[in-house]
Design an enzyme around this catalytic site. Sequence first.
Site, PDB file in Angstrom:
ATOM      1  N   LYS A 144       0.827  -1.214   0.000  1.00 33.53           N
ATOM      2  CA  LYS A 144       0.000   0.000   0.000  1.00 33.53           C
ATOM      3  C   LYS A 144       0.858   1.260   0.000  1.00 33.53           C
ATOM      4  O   LYS A 144       0.519   2.245  -0.639  1.00 33.53           O
ATOM      5  CB  LYS A 144      -0.955   0.003   1.193  1.00 33.53           C
TER       6      LYS A 144
ATOM      7  N   LYS B 261      -5.340  -9.676  -6.310  1.00 36.56           N
ATOM      8  CA  LYS B 261      -6.588  -9.825  -5.548  1.00 36.56           C
ATOM      9  C   LYS B 261      -7.567  -8.690  -5.869  1.00 36.56           C
ATOM     10  O   LYS B 261      -7.146  -7.561  -6.157  1.00 36.56           O
ATOM     11  CB  LYS B 261      -6.301  -9.904  -4.047  1.00 36.56           C
TER      12      LYS B 261
ATOM     13  N   LYS C 133     -10.539  -2.945  -3.019  1.00 38.70           N
ATOM     14  CA  LYS C 133     -11.243  -1.654  -3.079  1.00 38.70           C
ATOM     15  C   LYS C 133     -10.345  -0.584  -3.653  1.00 38.70           C
ATOM     16  O   LYS C 133     -10.802   0.345  -4.296  1.00 38.70           O
ATOM     17  CB  LYS C 133     -11.629  -1.205  -1.659  1.00 38.70           C
TER      18      LYS C 133
HETATM   19  N1  AQP Z   1      -9.917 -10.297  -2.930  1.00 39.53           N
HETATM   20  C1  AQP Z   1     -10.215 -10.791  -1.750  1.00 39.53           C
HETATM   21  N2  AQP Z   1     -10.466 -12.121  -1.613  1.00 39.53           N
HETATM   22  C2  AQP Z   1     -10.784 -12.626  -0.402  1.00 39.53           C
HETATM   23  N3  AQP Z   1     -10.893 -11.894   0.716  1.00 39.53           N
HETATM   24  C3  AQP Z   1     -10.665 -10.566   0.628  1.00 39.53           C
HETATM   25  N4  AQP Z   1     -10.699  -9.563   1.530  1.00 39.53           N
HETATM   26  C4  AQP Z   1     -10.393  -8.401   0.914  1.00 39.53           C
HETATM   27  N5  AQP Z   1     -10.149  -8.614  -0.386  1.00 39.53           N
HETATM   28  C5  AQP Z   1     -10.308  -9.956  -0.602  1.00 39.53           C
HETATM   29  C6  AQP Z   1     -11.043  -9.726   2.938  1.00 39.53           C
HETATM   30  O1  AQP Z   1     -12.041  -8.774   3.263  1.00 39.53           O
HETATM   31  C7  AQP Z   1     -11.947  -8.454   4.652  1.00 39.53           C
HETATM   32  C8  AQP Z   1     -12.153  -7.003   4.875  1.00 39.53           C
HETATM   33  O2  AQP Z   1     -11.165  -6.271   4.213  1.00 39.53           O
HETATM   34  P1  AQP Z   1     -10.820  -4.794   4.702  1.00 39.53           P
HETATM   35  O3  AQP Z   1     -11.889  -3.874   4.357  1.00 39.53           O
HETATM   36  O4  AQP Z   1     -10.425  -4.784   6.103  1.00 39.53           O
HETATM   37  O5  AQP Z   1      -9.550  -4.420   3.919  1.00 39.53           O
HETATM   38  P2  AQP Z   1      -8.726  -5.053   2.861  1.00 39.53           P
HETATM   39  O6  AQP Z   1      -8.278  -6.420   3.128  1.00 39.53           O
HETATM   40  O7  AQP Z   1      -7.657  -4.070   2.763  1.00 39.53           O
HETATM   41  O8  AQP Z   1      -9.768  -5.063   1.623  1.00 39.53           O
HETATM   42  P3  AQP Z   1      -9.505  -4.502   0.221  1.00 39.53           P
HETATM   43  O9  AQP Z   1     -10.706  -4.528  -0.585  1.00 39.53           O
HETATM   44  O10 AQP Z   1      -8.320  -5.144  -0.361  1.00 39.53           O
HETATM   45  O11 AQP Z   1      -9.225  -3.006   0.505  1.00 39.53           O
HETATM   46  P4  AQP Z   1      -7.948  -2.200   0.178  1.00 39.53           P
HETATM   47  O12 AQP Z   1      -7.988  -2.009  -1.286  1.00 39.53           O
HETATM   48  O13 AQP Z   1      -8.143  -0.959   0.959  1.00 39.53           O
HETATM   49  O14 AQP Z   1      -6.785  -3.022   0.583  1.00 39.53           O
HETATM   50  C9  AQP Z   1     -10.604  -8.977   5.120  1.00 39.53           C
HETATM   51  O15 AQP Z   1     -10.831 -10.103   5.925  1.00 39.53           O
HETATM   52  C10 AQP Z   1      -9.899  -9.380   3.868  1.00 39.53           C
HETATM   53  O16 AQP Z   1      -9.089 -10.495   4.081  1.00 39.53           O
END
Ligand code: AQP
Length: 333
Positions: free
Chosen positions: A112, A195, A198
């Site tokens: 990130k 993956k 968001k």
């Molecule tokens: N692609 C994915 N496949 C499976 N699990 C996923 N998670 C996220 N992306 C995938 C799971 O979603 C939960 C909540 O995520 P979060 O909001 O805490 O943040 P994150 O992991 O940072 O989600 P994003 O979408 O990837 O956001 P950004 O882009 O901000 O990094 C977690 O349990 C995560 O494992």
Amino acid sequence: MKRVLSGIQPTAESFHLGNYLGAVRQWVELQENHDAFYCVVDLHALTVETEPALLRKRTLVAAAQLIALGLDPNKCTLFIQSHVPEHNQLGWVFECLAGFGEASRMTQFKDKSQKSGADRTVVGLFTYPILQAADIMLYQANLVPVGEDQRQHIELTRDLGQRFNSRFGNTFVIPEAYILKSAAKINDLQDPTAKMSKSAASNAGVIDILDSSDVNVKKIKSAVTDAGKEVVFDEKNKPGISNLLTIHSALSGKTIKELENEFAGKGYGDFKGAVAEVVTSYFAPVRQKTQELLADEKALLDLLAVGSEKARAVAGQTLANTYNALGLVPPRR
Ligand code: AQP
């Protein structure tokens, strides 16, 4: 009953398919026979720059969406992280326990911070996994249902808990990650080796749960596929088709084998149409329910107030035990 804790960031207008299949769906199942605590981690969302009005909106959308996806505030404790100040208080304790080196090894921070550049990376992004450890330990959780991408953070949480317990006496339950193999990682439809996220540079490969059916059908139909025309699961040579098979299987309940048989000799177009149908019919009622919940903000906040009260009862006790173990002098009562 075993205790479960997990959180999700309100960093987008909608959760995506990866959030649901990787995490939230397990949350819904686990609330049935566990003492489950789930929170919208708005303090974590401060690690990315957001307009205040947008953060407020996203936090409420996140809570409404969790309920629409199946969390029942009568079966689990659903709350907003910033409503429970003990998270920050225990977070500081863990910051004083975590090594700079071990925090530097977190791949999510590296990814990130690289994406946003050194000048725009805040210290909070670096200490994010330490606050996450506090989120989990405050509730003495046994299990943490998350996607595969979170495994390293749960390892750090375990290390910090064990370190605290061995230095200051048994205070914390050491949690385990609960990661379902079948849908642990959903990939981006446009870049099926990365993956679904968001914060992806383009939203074209991200299926947002609250998007209209039209938008999602379009995204699925233009998903990147691979050379050839057979619908078979082969992550190495056919990452796009394999990702779509995982999605279909997770939502329809059919096994990958069944799907391979069903689409034998049919080509990618038919298969994508079927994936689009499964996804849109699954999430249309969720969208509707989320809108209904958001229409009565007071009722939603009332539900969340009940959750934060329950959460504070547990969190306050853990924090008191922690301060006591550390030798911090309690105030005179
Ligand atoms: N692609 C994915 N496949 C499976 N699990 C996923 N998670 C996220 N992306 C995938 C799971 O979603 C939960 C909540 O995520 P979060 O909001 O805490 O943040 P994150 O992991 O940072 O989600 P994003 O979408 O990837 O956001 P950004 O882009 O901000 O990094 C977690 O349990 C995560 O494992």
